[in-house]
Design a protein around this motif. Sequence first.
Motif, mmCIF file in Angstrom:
data_model
loop_
_atom_site.group_PDB
_atom_site.id
_atom_site.type_symbol
_atom_site.label_atom_id
_atom_site.label_comp_id
_atom_site.label_asym_id
_atom_site.label_seq_id
_atom_site.Cartn_x
_atom_site.Cartn_y
_atom_site.Cartn_z
ATOM 1 N N UNK A 76 41.482 53.985 41.787
ATOM 2 C CA UNK A 76 40.661 52.808 42.060
ATOM 3 C C UNK A 76 39.724 53.015 43.241
ATOM 4 N N UNK A 77 39.367 54.236 43.490
ATOM 5 C CA UNK A 77 38.431 54.530 44.569
ATOM 6 C C UNK A 77 37.533 55.688 44.154
ATOM 7 N N UNK A 78 36.346 55.737 44.759
ATOM 8 C CA UNK A 78 35.383 56.789 44.440
ATOM 9 C C UNK A 78 35.738 58.075 45.180
ATOM 10 N N UNK A 79 35.281 59.187 44.628
ATOM 11 C CA UNK A 79 35.471 60.478 45.276
ATOM 12 C C UNK A 79 34.130 61.204 45.314
ATOM 13 N N UNK A 80 34.000 62.137 46.227
ATOM 14 C CA UNK A 80 32.766 62.920 46.349
ATOM 15 C C UNK A 80 32.884 64.154 45.454
ATOM 16 N N UNK A 81 31.966 64.272 44.500
ATOM 17 C CA UNK A 81 31.932 65.421 43.597
ATOM 18 C C UNK A 81 30.599 66.129 43.787
ATOM 19 N N UNK A 82 30.648 67.435 43.892
ATOM 20 C CA UNK A 82 29.428 68.207 44.109
ATOM 21 C C UNK A 82 28.477 68.031 42.932
ATOM 22 N N UNK A 83 27.212 67.785 43.253
ATOM 23 C CA UNK A 83 26.216 67.574 42.206
ATOM 24 C C UNK A 83 25.942 68.879 41.463
ATOM 25 N N UNK A 84 25.697 68.805 40.149
ATOM 26 C CA UNK A 84 25.379 70.017 39.382
ATOM 27 C C UNK A 84 24.095 70.666 39.895
ATOM 28 N N UNK A 85 24.062 71.985 39.899
ATOM 29 C CA UNK A 85 22.892 72.729 40.344
ATOM 30 C C UNK A 85 22.165 73.307 39.128
ATOM 31 N N UNK A 86 20.869 73.517 39.291
ATOM 32 C CA UNK A 86 20.082 74.081 38.195
ATOM 33 C C UNK A 86 20.631 75.443 37.796
ATOM 34 N N UNK B 270 25.997 70.042 28.166
ATOM 35 C CA UNK B 270 27.183 69.271 28.559
ATOM 36 C C UNK B 270 26.751 68.011 29.304
ATOM 37 N N UNK B 271 27.585 66.980 29.253
ATOM 38 C CA UNK B 271 27.200 65.678 29.804
ATOM 39 C C UNK B 271 26.788 65.769 31.270
ATOM 40 N N UNK B 272 27.469 66.622 32.040
ATOM 41 C CA UNK B 272 27.163 66.682 33.473
ATOM 42 C C UNK B 272 25.803 67.319 33.740
ATOM 43 N N UNK B 273 25.256 68.053 32.753
ATOM 44 C CA UNK B 273 23.958 68.711 32.914
ATOM 45 C C UNK B 273 22.856 68.045 32.093
#
Length: 328
Positions: free
Chosen positions: A96-106, A251-254
């Motif tokens: 029930x809380x947010x977490x920091x996830x590294x953003x996808x890189x090119x 993929x969804x993250x990209x």
Amino acid sequence: MSKGSREVMGSRWQFMFGLGEVFSIVVITVMYMTGMDHAVLWRVALAIGAIPAFILLLARLDLPETPLSLIQRGKFTKAKEVSLRLFDEPLDMLPNEDVVIERPKVGDFLRVTWADRTRRRATIFGWISNACQGAEFTAFGFYLPVILVSAGVGVVGGGAAANITGTNFVTAGIYVLATISGLVAPIMITKIGHRGVSMWGFGLAFVGLLIGAAALGANIQWLIVLGACVLMWGHYWAASNGMTVVSMVAPARFRATASGFGYVFVKAASFFGAFVFPLMTASWGKVGATVAVSVLSLIGLLSAKFILPELYGYVDREGALEASELKA
């Protein structure tokens, strides 16, 4: 949306693009016919574009992200809220809380894309398709009114104003046909697939450009219009799925990265068409420049034939796995 339906919906943008073209031509031509001062007319025409932009802004304010997109960015609280509202699924397995996830890189996007043969071929085709259709349209389509005026198409013998009005309505008629093409293209994807639509689209654009070149050389006005109609019908098919293809295999993250990266090729090619086509026309004439542009359509046709794998109904394996894990 279900597989197949998503890509059909995603390919309907050309139909809306055509409606915008027709609306713009008609509105500006009507203002022109009223005798509005030209210094005012172009400013009013430009300002009208703010109206749909404002409507879209308001519509976008309350448009939620997809739960999967939110999850992949670590926004678990919002993901649970959206999932409950849209699908009546509380996603109790998430914290029930947010977490920091590294953003996808090119670089990661390119590495993942190149690792899979289907993704790699589809993405390469999408880049080629976007570049070819962008240059194809901007070169010939953008300068179509100029070509029609210089060839005397739409001239009614009532002076410069009447001639420009006639040419504008001929142009509007061509774009009405293109709009119908944009409506038909997604329907045809369900019947002949992405490869079929792309091959037919670029093939017809290639034939239309060759007809246009021959007609310009012989100064046959009705044949110029016919060539433009064939070109626009084919172009709206060819342009319908380039962005869809590069997005659906990622993929969804990209997916956002794939979409933005793919659109770079559209705009880079548009720069080529807007700035290089006039230079080509000045050096080689209208016929030579039009034949040169037809090579782009031929490249698009060959890339659809030999590079693009059939993708209709494609489901990304990674996305399917993620979805099954969420359900579990």
